[in-house]
Design a protein around this motif. Structure first.
Motif, PDB file in Angstrom:
ATOM      1  N   GLU A 238      78.512  39.493  37.702  1.00 37.40           N
ATOM      2  CA  GLU A 238      77.520  38.380  38.118  1.00 37.40           C
ATOM      3  C   GLU A 238      78.813  37.582  39.040  1.00 37.40           C
ATOM      4  N   LEU A 239      78.297  37.187  40.106  1.00 33.09           N
ATOM      5  CA  LEU A 239      79.008  36.486  41.259  1.00 33.09           C
ATOM      6  C   LEU A 239      79.309  35.013  40.637  1.00 33.09           C
ATOM      7  N   SER A 240      79.067  34.240  40.495  1.00 32.90           N
ATOM      8  CA  SER A 240      79.286  33.188  40.063  1.00 32.90           C
ATOM      9  C   SER A 240      80.093  32.990  38.638  1.00 32.90           C
ATOM     10  N   GLN A 241      80.072  33.564  37.732  1.00 32.88           N
ATOM     11  CA  GLN A 241      80.422  34.583  36.742  1.00 32.88           C
ATOM     12  C   GLN A 241      82.138  34.659  37.359  1.00 32.88           C
ATOM     13  N   ALA A 242      82.450  36.301  38.221  1.00 30.66           N
ATOM     14  CA  ALA A 242      83.357  36.545  38.805  1.00 30.66           C
ATOM     15  C   ALA A 242      83.861  35.089  40.324  1.00 30.66           C
ATOM     16  N   GLU A 243      83.634  33.856  40.289  1.00 29.41           N
ATOM     17  CA  GLU A 243      83.935  32.871  41.377  1.00 29.41           C
ATOM     18  C   GLU A 243      84.884  32.056  40.435  1.00 29.41           C
ATOM     19  N   ASP A 244      84.408  31.892  39.191  1.00 26.85           N
ATOM     20  CA  ASP A 244      85.106  30.780  38.173  1.00 26.85           C
ATOM     21  C   ASP A 244      86.539  31.912  37.436  1.00 26.85           C
ATOM     22  N   ALA A 245      86.122  33.368  37.343  1.00 31.89           N
ATOM     23  CA  ALA A 245      87.674  34.131  36.713  1.00 31.89           C
ATOM     24  C   ALA A 245      88.665  34.019  37.781  1.00 31.89           C
ATOM     25  N   ALA A 246      87.928  34.745  39.358  1.00 30.11           N
ATOM     26  CA  ALA A 246      88.619  34.313  40.077  1.00 30.11           C
ATOM     27  C   ALA A 246      89.527  33.191  40.421  1.00 30.11           C
ATOM     28  N   GLU A 247      89.516  31.455  40.103  1.00 35.62           N
ATOM     29  CA  GLU A 247      89.719  30.826  40.459  1.00 35.62           C
ATOM     30  C   GLU A 247      90.451  30.623  39.189  1.00 35.62           C
ATOM     31  N   ASP A 248      90.045  31.236  38.225  1.00 31.27           N
ATOM     32  CA  ASP A 248      91.248  30.797  37.635  1.00 31.27           C
ATOM     33  C   ASP A 248      92.527  31.993  37.265  1.00 31.27           C
ATOM     34  N   TRP A 249      92.703  33.121  37.664  1.00 34.09           N
ATOM     35  CA  TRP A 249      93.347  34.274  38.269  1.00 34.09           C
ATOM     36  C   TRP A 249      94.369  34.072  38.835  1.00 34.09           C
ATOM     37  N   TYR A 250      93.323  32.855  39.855  1.00 33.50           N
ATOM     38  CA  TYR A 250      94.636  32.466  41.790  1.00 33.50           C
ATOM     39  C   TYR A 250      95.083  31.834  40.716  1.00 33.50           C
ATOM     40  N   LEU A 251      94.776  30.063  39.928  1.00 32.45           N
ATOM     41  CA  LEU A 251      95.745  28.821  39.554  1.00 32.45           C
ATOM     42  C   LEU A 251      96.653  29.588  38.953  1.00 32.45           C
ATOM     43  N   GLU A 252      96.508  30.977  38.139  1.00 32.48           N
ATOM     44  CA  GLU A 252      97.322  31.332  37.578  1.00 32.48           C
ATOM     45  C   GLU A 252      98.404  31.200  37.775  1.00 32.48           C
ATOM     46  N   LEU A 253      98.770  32.264  39.150  1.00 34.98           N
ATOM     47  CA  LEU A 253      99.735  33.124  39.868  1.00 34.98           C
ATOM     48  C   LEU A 253     100.089  32.094  40.152  1.00 34.98           C
ATOM     49  N   ARG A 254      99.431  30.805  40.999  1.00 34.06           N
ATOM     50  CA  ARG A 254      99.984  29.899  41.937  1.00 34.06           C
ATOM     51  C   ARG A 254     101.124  29.404  40.480  1.00 34.06           C
ATOM     52  N   GLY A 255     100.449  29.057  39.370  1.00 28.92           N
ATOM     53  CA  GLY A 255     101.419  28.401  38.317  1.00 28.92           C
ATOM     54  C   GLY A 255     102.676  29.229  38.038  1.00 28.92           C
ATOM     55  N   MET A 256     103.209  30.397  38.356  1.00 28.77           N
ATOM     56  CA  MET A 256     103.928  31.473  37.816  1.00 28.77           C
ATOM     57  C   MET A 256     104.757  30.997  39.209  1.00 28.77           C
ATOM     58  N   PHE A 257     103.707  31.537  40.432  1.00 27.97           N
ATOM     59  CA  PHE A 257     104.621  30.834  41.280  1.00 27.97           C
ATOM     60  C   PHE A 257     105.866  29.810  41.665  1.00 27.97           C
ATOM     61  N   LYS A 258     105.391  29.069  41.531  1.00 31.51           N
ATOM     62  CA  LYS A 258     105.835  27.986  41.180  1.00 31.51           C
ATOM     63  C   LYS A 258     107.180  27.476  40.663  1.00 31.51           C
ATOM     64  N   ARG A 259     106.795  28.209  39.261  1.00 30.21           N
ATOM     65  CA  ARG A 259     107.895  28.711  37.906  1.00 30.21           C
ATOM     66  C   ARG A 259     108.675  29.186  37.979  1.00 30.21           C
ATOM     67  N   GLY A 260     108.583  29.963  39.408  1.00 28.50           N
ATOM     68  CA  GLY A 260     109.683  31.856  39.357  1.00 28.50           C
ATOM     69  C   GLY A 260     109.066  32.725  38.330  1.00 28.50           C
ATOM     70  N   GLU A 261     108.131  32.817  37.782  1.00 27.37           N
ATOM     71  CA  GLU A 261     108.329  33.615  36.817  1.00 27.37           C
ATOM     72  C   GLU A 261     107.273  34.579  37.619  1.00 27.37           C
ATOM     73  N   LEU A 262     106.941  34.815  38.871  1.00 33.90           N
ATOM     74  CA  LEU A 262     106.252  35.787  39.568  1.00 33.90           C
ATOM     75  C   LEU A 262     106.781  37.281  39.434  1.00 33.90           C
ATOM     76  N   GLY A 263     108.182  37.202  39.625  1.00 32.72           N
ATOM     77  CA  GLY A 263     108.607  37.807  39.528  1.00 32.72           C
ATOM     78  C   GLY A 263     108.822  39.106  38.527  1.00 32.72           C
ATOM     79  N   LYS A 264     109.522  37.989  37.074  1.00 36.12           N
ATOM     80  CA  LYS A 264     108.346  39.133  36.249  1.00 36.12           C
ATOM     81  C   LYS A 264     107.775  39.780  36.293  1.00 36.12           C
ATOM     82  N   LEU A 265     106.679  39.231  36.850  1.00 37.71           N
ATOM     83  CA  LEU A 265     105.187  39.995  36.583  1.00 37.71           C
ATOM     84  C   LEU A 265     104.980  41.563  37.512  1.00 37.71           C
TER      85      LEU A 265
END
Length: 402
Positions: free
Chosen positions: A42-69
């Protein structure tokens, strides 16, 4: 793509692949493109999941953890290791490994191992994944052929798998080897190699001699004579089929052996074990002389330039010798096994036989000597200690009681 949608001001893209059930999401952070599946239909559920995924990536980038990922996402797959192995193996083993053996590993990887394990990161090629491969391989073979692959077939595929994983370790793509052993494995019966008993061997060379003297067509006379001599030559030298086919007249010398007092052949053998030497029985000498007289060869000519495989099999079928009593198929290799067994039956030293056949004592003990009844010494087995007289036994017992 059948559908596309954006959220968070265009920072995250949602899309569906053709025929796909779930929405996928993508974004760009730190100059790198990232993709993932939302696992939502469902698109509405996919939007929520994608937003959570994006915010998690942004947090990892600010903490310098994205390189490990990114390092985790860049892990090599089994397919990468297999391609590297297939690139290295033919070059490194050139001149040392038979081309058919090298091609066999490529066939096993491309037909079976890569389709099943290829997409897995190397860290996920675990003992469990390998066991799943065995199960899948057996199930598919049963569905297609009505029977599982031979144990030796699976073994060769695991050998190719092991070589691929070792390649990954050499390049630092894999930290340790998974357990490749076969669970629930039972001890298999060790069956002796197919050979011709003295009576069967006599029946065989009588049939080949008859075919040499009375061929079906006159133009086949030379082939029949060559086959007859090849049977006698192999059974009196113990050479492997590939060694016989590689043998040239200059490799064979007729000598008077000081140890036995007989005239024999000394043979310089070139085969799977490199260059070695073999001393024949006296019965091989007239065979060699007959070959020289018939073919009038140059020193560089081969003793047996053609492989009389079809004629040999036809004679085996006609004489009822194609299979032994355990159902094992007899081939030219069986003549080597016959040589070893006949020498052991006549009391030859097993160490000398191993040296003459360019093999090990362990191999002969395992596959040949175990079923040779003349290797058992009845006098040594049926030893009986002399019993003391009955009166003497009673006196000993009385002494023990006192």
């Amino acid at each position: 793509m059948t559908a596309r949608h954006e959220i968070l001001g265009g920072k995250v893209q949602l899309y569906k692949r053709p025929g796909g059930r779930f929405w996928q999401c993508s974004t760009s952070i730190g100059g790198k493109q990232h993709r993932a599946t939302t696992q939502k239909e469902e698109l509405s559920q996919a939007e929520d999941a994608a937003e959570d995924w994006y915010l998690e990536l942004r947090g990892m980038f600010k903490r310098g953890e994205l390189g490990k990922l990114l390092a985790v996402n860049a892990e090599k797959t089994f397919s990468d290791a297999a391609e590297q192995f297939l690139r290295e193996f033919p070059i490194i083993t050139e001149g040392q490994r038979n081309a058919i053996y090298v091609k066999g590993h490529e066939r096993r990887l491309r037909n079976y191992l890569i389709p099943f394990l290829g997409a897995l990161p190397l860290s996920e090629v675990t003992a469990g994944a390998i066991q799943n491969y065995r199960i899948d391989r057996i199930e598919k073979a049963k569905a297609k052929w009505g029977k599982p692959p031979a144990r030796s077939t699976i073994h060769q595929e695991i050998v190719a798998l092991r070589q691929t994983l070792k390649t990954a370790m050499r390049h630092g793509w894999l930290k340790s080897m998974p357990d490749l052993s076969e669970p629930y494995k039972f001890n298999t019966k060790i069956s002796h190699r197919a050979w011709f008993s003295p009576e069967e061997y006599r029946k065989l060379y009588t049939a080949t001699r008859k075919r040499a003297k009375h061929p079906i067509r006159d133009r086949y006379k030379w082939e029949g004579e060559q086959l007859h001599d090849m049977v006698l030559f192999m059974a009196n030298t113990g050479l492997r089929p590939d060694e016989v086919m590689r043998l040239e007249y200059r490799d064979v010398t007729v000598v008077d052996d000081d140890g036995s007092g007989e005239t024999i052949l000394e043979i310089e053998v070139r085969g799977k074990r490199g260059v070695g030497y073999c001393k024949s029985t006296a019965n091989a000498v007239p065979v060699f002389q007959r070959l020289k007289k018939r073919n009038k060869p140059s020193p560089e000519d081969r003793l047996f330039p053609t492989y009389q495989h079809e004629l040999f099999n036809r004679i085996l079928d006609e004489e009822g010798l194609k299979f032994d009593r355990e159902g094992q198929r007899r081939t030219f290799y069986s003549l080597r096994h016959t040589y070893i067994c006949l020498r052991l039956m006549e009391g030859a030293d097993i160490y000398q036989i191993a040296k003459n056949c360019r093999t090990s004592v362990e191999m002969i003990e395992k596959y040949y000597a175990s079923h040779i009844k003349t290797r058992l010494d009845a006098a040594a087995i049926n030893v009986r200690r002399p019993r003391p007289p009955k009166k003497e036994v009673q006196e000993v017992r009385k002494g023990e009681l006192a």
